[in-house]
Scaffold this active site. Structure first.
Site, mmCIF file in Angstrom:
data_model
loop_
_atom_site.group_PDB
_atom_site.id
_atom_site.type_symbol
_atom_site.label_atom_id
_atom_site.label_comp_id
_atom_site.label_asym_id
_atom_site.label_seq_id
_atom_site.Cartn_x
_atom_site.Cartn_y
_atom_site.Cartn_z
ATOM 1 N N THR A 128 26.170 70.385 57.837
ATOM 2 C CA THR A 128 25.633 70.453 59.196
ATOM 3 C C THR A 128 26.264 71.592 59.986
ATOM 4 O OG1 THR A 128 25.613 69.252 61.292
ATOM 5 C CG2 THR A 128 27.371 68.682 59.784
ATOM 6 N N ASP A 129 25.529 72.072 60.993
ATOM 7 C CA ASP A 129 26.095 73.093 61.892
ATOM 8 C C ASP A 129 27.228 72.520 62.740
ATOM 9 O OD1 ASP A 129 24.549 71.463 63.565
ATOM 10 O OD2 ASP A 129 23.342 73.094 64.383
ATOM 11 N N GLU A 130 27.332 71.187 62.797
ATOM 12 C CA GLU A 130 28.362 70.577 63.661
ATOM 13 C C GLU A 130 29.780 70.862 63.182
ATOM 14 O OE1 GLU A 130 27.853 66.601 64.927
ATOM 15 O OE2 GLU A 130 25.677 66.753 64.995
ATOM 16 N N TYR A 155 32.260 62.002 62.878
ATOM 17 C CA TYR A 155 31.213 62.402 61.918
ATOM 18 C C TYR A 155 31.404 63.843 61.456
ATOM 19 C CZ TYR A 155 26.778 64.509 60.505
ATOM 20 O OH TYR A 155 25.826 65.248 59.841
HETATM 21 P P1 NAD Z 1 20.234 59.364 57.131
HETATM 22 O O1 NAD Z 1 21.307 58.592 57.827
HETATM 23 O O2 NAD Z 1 18.833 59.256 57.597
HETATM 24 O O3 NAD Z 1 20.231 58.988 55.579
HETATM 25 C C1 NAD Z 1 21.405 58.844 54.828
HETATM 26 C C2 NAD Z 1 21.036 58.239 53.477
HETATM 27 O O4 NAD Z 1 22.232 58.169 52.683
HETATM 28 C C3 NAD Z 1 20.464 56.828 53.566
HETATM 29 O O5 NAD Z 1 19.363 56.704 52.696
HETATM 30 C C4 NAD Z 1 21.628 55.945 53.102
HETATM 31 O O6 NAD Z 1 21.203 54.719 52.505
HETATM 32 C C5 NAD Z 1 22.309 56.864 52.101
HETATM 33 N N1 NAD Z 1 23.723 56.534 51.909
HETATM 34 C C6 NAD Z 1 24.664 56.337 52.881
HETATM 35 N N2 NAD Z 1 25.851 56.036 52.311
HETATM 36 C C7 NAD Z 1 25.662 56.078 50.960
HETATM 37 C C8 NAD Z 1 26.524 55.887 49.847
HETATM 38 N N3 NAD Z 1 27.830 55.577 50.000
HETATM 39 N N4 NAD Z 1 26.003 56.001 48.602
HETATM 40 C C9 NAD Z 1 24.684 56.298 48.426
HETATM 41 N N5 NAD Z 1 23.831 56.472 49.442
HETATM 42 C C10 NAD Z 1 24.320 56.373 50.702
HETATM 43 O O7 NAD Z 1 20.742 60.864 57.148
HETATM 44 P P2 NAD Z 1 19.929 62.224 57.393
HETATM 45 O O8 NAD Z 1 19.773 62.442 58.835
HETATM 46 O O9 NAD Z 1 18.750 62.223 56.495
HETATM 47 O O10 NAD Z 1 21.009 63.278 56.853
HETATM 48 C C11 NAD Z 1 21.079 63.586 55.470
HETATM 49 C C12 NAD Z 1 22.130 64.649 55.260
HETATM 50 O O11 NAD Z 1 21.807 65.821 56.009
HETATM 51 C C13 NAD Z 1 23.528 64.255 55.714
HETATM 52 O O12 NAD Z 1 24.464 64.759 54.790
HETATM 53 C C14 NAD Z 1 23.695 64.924 57.066
HETATM 54 O O13 NAD Z 1 25.042 65.196 57.338
HETATM 55 C C15 NAD Z 1 22.904 66.196 56.836
HETATM 56 N N6 NAD Z 1 22.317 66.830 58.028
HETATM 57 C C16 NAD Z 1 21.531 66.098 58.882
HETATM 58 C C17 NAD Z 1 20.904 66.735 59.955
HETATM 59 C C18 NAD Z 1 19.999 65.960 60.903
HETATM 60 O O14 NAD Z 1 19.488 66.540 61.852
HETATM 61 N N7 NAD Z 1 19.733 64.673 60.682
HETATM 62 C C19 NAD Z 1 21.092 68.107 60.152
HETATM 63 C C20 NAD Z 1 21.927 68.820 59.269
HETATM 64 C C21 NAD Z 1 22.508 68.172 58.197
HETATM 65 O O1 DAU Z 2 23.205 69.431 64.285
HETATM 66 C C1 DAU Z 2 22.951 68.677 63.147
HETATM 67 C C2 DAU Z 2 23.213 67.211 63.434
HETATM 68 O O2 DAU Z 2 22.123 66.760 64.227
HETATM 69 C C3 DAU Z 2 23.355 66.377 62.175
HETATM 70 O O3 DAU Z 2 24.510 66.780 61.482
HETATM 71 C C4 DAU Z 2 23.443 64.885 62.506
HETATM 72 O O4 DAU Z 2 23.422 64.127 61.313
HETATM 73 C C5 DAU Z 2 22.251 64.505 63.359
HETATM 74 O O5 DAU Z 2 22.354 63.160 63.757
HETATM 75 C C6 DAU Z 2 22.172 65.395 64.589
HETATM 76 O O6 DAU Z 2 23.285 65.153 65.473
HETATM 77 P P1 DAU Z 2 23.117 65.056 67.069
HETATM 78 O O7 DAU Z 2 24.250 64.271 67.567
HETATM 79 O O8 DAU Z 2 22.837 66.401 67.646
HETATM 80 O O9 DAU Z 2 21.705 64.227 67.095
HETATM 81 P P2 DAU Z 2 21.228 62.977 67.991
HETATM 82 O O10 DAU Z 2 19.804 62.762 67.624
HETATM 83 O O11 DAU Z 2 22.145 61.834 67.903
HETATM 84 O O12 DAU Z 2 21.286 63.555 69.466
HETATM 85 C C7 DAU Z 2 20.643 64.769 69.835
HETATM 86 C C8 DAU Z 2 21.045 65.080 71.285
HETATM 87 O O13 DAU Z 2 20.435 64.123 72.155
HETATM 88 C C9 DAU Z 2 22.532 64.997 71.552
HETATM 89 O O14 DAU Z 2 22.893 65.998 72.491
HETATM 90 C C10 DAU Z 2 22.718 63.609 72.168
HETATM 91 C C11 DAU Z 2 21.423 63.394 72.914
HETATM 92 N N1 DAU Z 2 20.920 62.011 73.024
HETATM 93 C C12 DAU Z 2 20.867 61.251 71.893
HETATM 94 C C13 DAU Z 2 20.349 59.965 71.937
HETATM 95 C C14 DAU Z 2 20.303 59.095 70.692
HETATM 96 C C15 DAU Z 2 20.438 61.529 74.241
HETATM 97 O O15 DAU Z 2 20.469 62.240 75.285
HETATM 98 N N2 DAU Z 2 19.909 60.277 74.279
HETATM 99 C C16 DAU Z 2 19.842 59.460 73.185
HETATM 100 O O16 DAU Z 2 19.337 58.332 73.292
#
Ligand code: NAD
Ligand code: DAU
Length: 339
Positions: A128-130, A155
């Site tokens: 992630t960019d985080e 996280y």
């Molecule tokens: P998500 O929470 O929707 O899905 C996570 C999945 O991993 C689920 O299916 C869960 O059952 C599985 N899982 C969790 N723990 C496990 C374990 N111990 N063994 C096997 N499976 C397990 O997550 P997401 O939002 O789809 O993110 C997927 C990946 O992408 C993560 O590595 C996250 O850090 C990365 N990422 C997410 C975002 C975003 O915007 N959501 C952006 C950049 C990177």
């Molecule tokens: O940047 C990549 C990341 O993006 C991933 O690594 C994470 O897995 C993914 O969850 C996401 O993280 P954020 O914390 O940016 O996403 P989230 O959807 O939780 O929140 C997006 C923004 O919105 C953040 O600034 C918090 C805000 N927010 C979130 C929720 C759930 C609100 O204002 N209200 C809300 O109810």
């Protein structure tokens, strides 16, 4: 660009989660000769429905934990690559209870790297960019592959830790690894605890959307299908040992995104509640993906955010059964946190 790698039999961890399942669909649709083994523990965030209906001769689901080394010994041999998506992924949950984040994100990555080393399997790490921390709203800079790591939350610190393990396993043990760090994804199958689906499903349920802090925090949105095509490009054309940033020039403030959702769903621009801010809330993320575009020739296709948002609203509207069961508990958890 490296010599092309043509995987035929890959493991996708976390393939029943949001981005992992979209990647599985992408591979099935775009790369006909490839078989996918999904390894997923099916936590609250994993749903086998996300990959239901895909051809059985192309996709197999193994329900299990990435921390289970014996299971990895059984399933990794015979595969040519591991694409590692599985994680605890939600910042707010990591603040409420960091423990599962350490186990899955750090120990789980360690177990997969050890399996990749033992069986000499190509490994791609989804990050992630985080890991880079945040930028000020008025900073002209964006994150690049050279930006120092500076994670803020439990996280993001576990994701940063996992990236460092990958770098060490590549340098010390020669594991054939690449890393990608992507910005915020949106699209179908995203859990309703996350910002965009939470607000869409709130409106569908007659609940007022909730905005943290002053709403000015900026996220750099990318459609999840563009993330998938970028990961496939890196897996097949990326240089071993390299890191690539994935982004689609989608910077937007949270309040602008929320107002766009409200408008598209026929609500007034002020039909939402301001709620308690997230502790340590990162201000702004922004990705410079020049390296990926220039060196590997990748381009995003979903460059119209309004169109992507319309499709996402339509998906949640048409798939009530997919999210309805989780809605009350998700909102109760937020309410207990003042959010
Ligand atoms: P998500 O929470 O929707 O899905 C996570 C999945 O991993 C689920 O299916 C869960 O059952 C599985 N899982 C969790 N723990 C496990 C374990 N111990 N063994 C096997 N499976 C397990 O997550 P997401 O939002 O789809 O993110 C997927 C990946 O992408 C993560 O590595 C996250 O850090 C990365 N990422 C997410 C975002 C975003 O915007 N959501 C952006 C950049 C990177
Ligand atoms: O940047 C990549 C990341 O993006 C991933 O690594 C994470 O897995 C993914 O969850 C996401 O993280 P954020 O914390 O940016 O996403 P989230 O959807 O939780 O929140 C997006 C923004 O919105 C953040 O600034 C918090 C805000 N927010 C979130 C929720 C759930 C609100 O204002 N209200 C809300 O109810």
């Amino acid at each position: 660009m490296a010599e092309a790698f043509e995987p035929k039999n890959i493991i996708v961890t976390g393939g029943c989660g949001f981005i992992g399942s979209n990647f599985v669909h992408h591979v099935v649709n775009e790369h006909p000769g490839v078989h996918v083994t999904v390894l997923d523990k099916l936590t609250y965030a994993g749903n086998p429905e996300n990959i239901a209906g895909l051809p059985e001769d192309r996709v197999e689901l193994v329900v299990g934990d990435i921390c289970d080394a014996e299971l990895l010994d059984r399933i990794v041999p015979g595969h040519d690559a591991i694409v590692h998506y599985a994680a605890e992924s939600h910042n707010d949950n990591s603040i409420a209870n960091p423990e599962p984040f350490l186990r899955t994100n750090v120990e789980g990555t360690y177990c997969l790297l050890e399996a990749a080393r033992k069986y000499d399997v190509r490994y791609h790490h989804i990050s992630t960019d985080e890991v880079y921390g945040d930028l000020a709203l008025d900073d002209p800079a964006r994150f690049t592959e050279e930006t120092p790591y500076h994670p803020s939350s439990p996280y993001s610190s576990t994701k940063a830790s996992s990236d460092l393990l990958v770098r060490a396993w590549h340098r010390t043990f020669g594991v054939r690894a690449t890393i990608s760090n992507c910005s915020n994804n949106y699209g179908p199958y995203q859990h309703i605890e996350k910002f965009i689906p939470r607000q869409i499903t709130n409106i569908l349920e007659g609940i007022r959307p909730k905005l943290y802090g002053d709403g000015k925090n900026v996220r750099d949105w990318i459609h999840t299908d563009d993330h998938s095509s970028a990961v496939w490009t890196i897996l097949t054309k990326g240089v071993i040992g390299e890191t690539y940033l994935i982004g689609a020039d989608g910077e937007k403030s949270n309040i602008d995104v929320l107002r766009a959702i409200l408008e598209r769903m026929g609500k007034d621009a002020d039909d939402f509640d301001w709620v308690r801010d997230r502790p340590g809330h990162d201000r702004r993320y922004a990705i410079d993906s020049t390296k990926l575009r220039r060196e590997l020739g990748w381009r995003p296709k979903h460059t119209d955010f309004s169109e992507g948002l319309d499709q996402t609203i339509a998906w949640y509207t048409e798939h009530r059964a997919w999210w309805e069961g989780a809605k009350a508990a998700t909102e109760a958890k937020y309410a207990a946190q003042g959010q």
